[in-house]
Enzyme design. Structure first.
Site, PDB file in Angstrom:
ATOM      1  N   ASP A  29      30.465  22.278 -19.846  1.00  0.00           N
ATOM      2  CA  ASP A  29      31.527  21.681 -20.651  1.00  0.00           C
ATOM      3  C   ASP A  29      32.701  21.358 -19.730  1.00  0.00           C
ATOM      4  OD1 ASP A  29      33.880  21.451 -22.448  1.00  0.00           O
ATOM      5  OD2 ASP A  29      32.510  22.142 -24.000  1.00  0.00           O
ATOM      6  N   GLN A  90      33.302  19.106 -35.695  1.00  0.00           N
ATOM      7  CA  GLN A  90      32.636  18.279 -34.683  1.00  0.00           C
ATOM      8  C   GLN A  90      33.622  17.223 -34.181  1.00  0.00           C
ATOM      9  OE1 GLN A  90      29.239  16.089 -36.131  1.00  0.00           O
ATOM     10  NE2 GLN A  90      28.397  15.811 -34.091  1.00  0.00           N
ATOM     11  N   HIS A  96      25.536  18.158 -30.443  1.00  0.00           N
ATOM     12  CA  HIS A  96      25.669  18.947 -29.225  1.00  0.00           C
ATOM     13  C   HIS A  96      25.745  20.421 -29.583  1.00  0.00           C
ATOM     14  CE1 HIS A  96      29.789  17.823 -30.403  1.00  0.00           C
ATOM     15  NE2 HIS A  96      30.242  18.890 -29.744  1.00  0.00           N
ATOM     16  N   HIS A  98      26.815  24.144 -28.284  1.00  0.00           N
ATOM     17  CA  HIS A  98      27.604  24.927 -27.342  1.00  0.00           C
ATOM     18  C   HIS A  98      26.858  26.225 -27.059  1.00  0.00           C
ATOM     19  CE1 HIS A  98      31.518  22.756 -27.809  1.00  0.00           C
ATOM     20  NE2 HIS A  98      30.980  22.438 -28.977  1.00  0.00           N
TER      21      HIS A  98
END
Length: 137
Positions: A29, A90, A96, A98
């Protein structure tokens, strides 16, 4: 399409790649919450998990499984989170996942600590919710 994750998936924008399959990509990230905070994305664009093809879904979650094990070389546990739609938090409209390395001193709590306005449901309300979800009258 002006999707940052699509651009990362097709190589237009660089990323700190950790792992890649034909259908998914894991990378660090760019704005990590902790050291090792990783995102896993399908290479094809999907807004929500339920929009994904079965094959992309299987590949994505296999990549999540693999990366969770790898990230435990940084920390003893991981938090796996998906914001599935704008209202859930989101920020980028591309599926996606995490994967956040966790330890007992990181200051973050369990998922139940995120919600201060929790409902108090009785048995009748639970049954109503079940019927709605199962599409029963």
């Amino acid at each position: 399409m002006d999707c940052i994750f699509c651009k990362i998936a097709n190589g237009t924008i660089p990323a700190k790649k950790l792992y890649e399959t034909p259908n998914s990509l894991a990378f660090l990230d760019a704005f990590p919450l902790v050291r090792g905070h990783t995102l896993v994305i399908p290479k094809n664009h999907y807004y929500k998990v339920q929009d994904m093809s079965e094959s992309d879904n299987k590949d994505l979650f296999e990549t999540v499984r693999v990366m969770s094990g790898k990230l435990e070389s940084i920390s003893p546990s991981t938090l796996i989170a998906i914001h599935n739609g704008k209202e859930s938090g989101q920020e980028i409209p591309h599926v996606h996942v995490h994967i956040i390395p966790r330890n007992s001193s990181d200051g973050a709590g369990p998922v139940h600590s995120m919600f201060s306005k929790r409902p108090s449901l009785d048995e009748e309300e639970f049954e109503k919710i079940i019927k709605i979800i199962q599409n029963k009258k």
